[in-house]
Design an enzyme around this catalytic site. Structure first.
Site, PDB file in Angstrom:
ATOM      1  CE1 TYR A 155      -4.168   2.169   0.574  1.00 43.15           C
ATOM      2  CE2 TYR A 155      -2.571   2.880   2.977  1.00 43.15           C
ATOM      3  CZ  TYR A 155      -4.184   3.017   1.692  1.00 43.15           C
ATOM      4  OH  TYR A 155      -4.574   3.378   1.668  1.00 43.15           O
ATOM      5  CE  LYS A 159      -3.444   4.748  -1.314  1.00 46.31           C
ATOM      6  NZ  LYS A 159      -4.668   5.239  -2.084  1.00 46.31           N
TER       7      LYS A 159
END
Length: 297
Positions: A155, A159
């Site tokens: 993640y 991001k």
């Protein structure tokens, strides 16, 4: 007042959570909204909610990982409302595990949804926005990418990649009045279930993030901004460069770097580069090279 009347917005992952709140607030400010979600029923429900409140919206069920489906959504939007002014790349998933325990398929899936999903949607609107000389695009980054978070290597990587995408697209889109920004939300959504105490979850309502979205898509929006938002508070994150020192080369260069470490990481007079090439210019300058002279001094 930031008035979005006449603007057409696409919000991905808008069947619930942050995306739903973004869609509702954009519509309340006058935008026509395409509510996208991987689940058609969820997208339709939010679109109905907007129409019931007097706004204009349609629901589109499509995965952002499917470029053909995304392109069809954009084409249908242009057919219906003649344009796309705003794109909110919000769709996302979590597959949290420590890197040691993480299956690479889960790493790839998170990259596909967050990063490539945003790339797909942005690519589908980019030429249209360039042709109309107007566009407002928001990428959804995260503190997990900016600063790291235990168990979120996939993640966090996705991001932070979105920040790099935003930085370059903001430069490339400037001549066509396309402004590209990031929002880094902290919100009590399904993705955070069980990760935070209930008292904190209650304070981190998704609706408290969405005012930042309105600012990032208005006519006077900034560009190349990382806006952090949560619990009604707003901050800006920056990727800075220190002044550093010139070491040169030679057999003792590694040891000289160690000896100079406090100066290298000293944040006094750090700055936000206007583009990636600024790092190289700073390094050449410290090395005594100037473009005017074309040679080392």
């Amino acid at each position: 007042m930031i008035d979005l009347s006449g603007r057409v917005a696409i919000v991905t992952g808008a069947g619930g959570g942050l995306g739903r709140e973004h869609a509702l607030l954009l519509a309340a400010r006058g935008a026509r909204v395409v509510v996208n979600d991987v689940a058609q029923a969820a997208a339709d429900a939010v679109a109905y909610e907007i129409r019931k409140a007097g706004g204009e919206a349609i629901g589109v069920g499509a995965s952002v990982t499917d470029f053909d489906a995304v392109k069809a959504m954009v084409d249908a939007t242009i057919t219906r409302w003649n344009k796309v002014d705003i794109l909110i790349n919000n769709a996302g998933i979590l597959r949290d595990k420590t890197f040691a325990k993480m299956d690479l398929a889960d790493f790839q899936l998170v990259i596909d949804v967050h990063l490539m999903g945003s790339v797909n949607c942005t690519k589908a609107v980019w030429d249209h926005m360039r042709a109309q000389n107007y566009g407002r695009i928001v990428m959804t980054t995260s503190s997990s990418g900016l600063y790291g978070n235990f168990g979120q290597s996939n993640y966090g990587a996705a991001k932070m990649a979105l920040v790099g995408l935003m930085q370059t697209l903001a430069l490339e889109g400037a001549r066509n009045n396309i402004r590209v920004n990031c929002i880094a939300p902290t919100a009590a959504t399904q993705m955070l279930d069980g990760l935070l105490p209930q008292a904190e979850m209650e304070r981190l309502r998704p609706a408290q993030v969405s005012p930042g979205i309105v600012v990032l898509v208005g006519d006077d929006a900034p560009t190349r901004t990382i806006l952090c938002a949560g619990a009604g508070s707003f901050e800006a994150a920056h990727i800075t460069l220190t002044q550093g020192v010139h070491i040169g080369q030679g057999p003792a260069a590694p040891e000289a770097i160690v000896a100079s470490w406090p100066k290298i990481v000293d944040r006094k007079d750090e700055f936000v580069p206007d583009a990636g090439e600024r790092q190289g210019r700073l390094e050449l300058q410290k090395a005594g090279y100037t473009r005017d002279s074309g040679k080392a001094n």
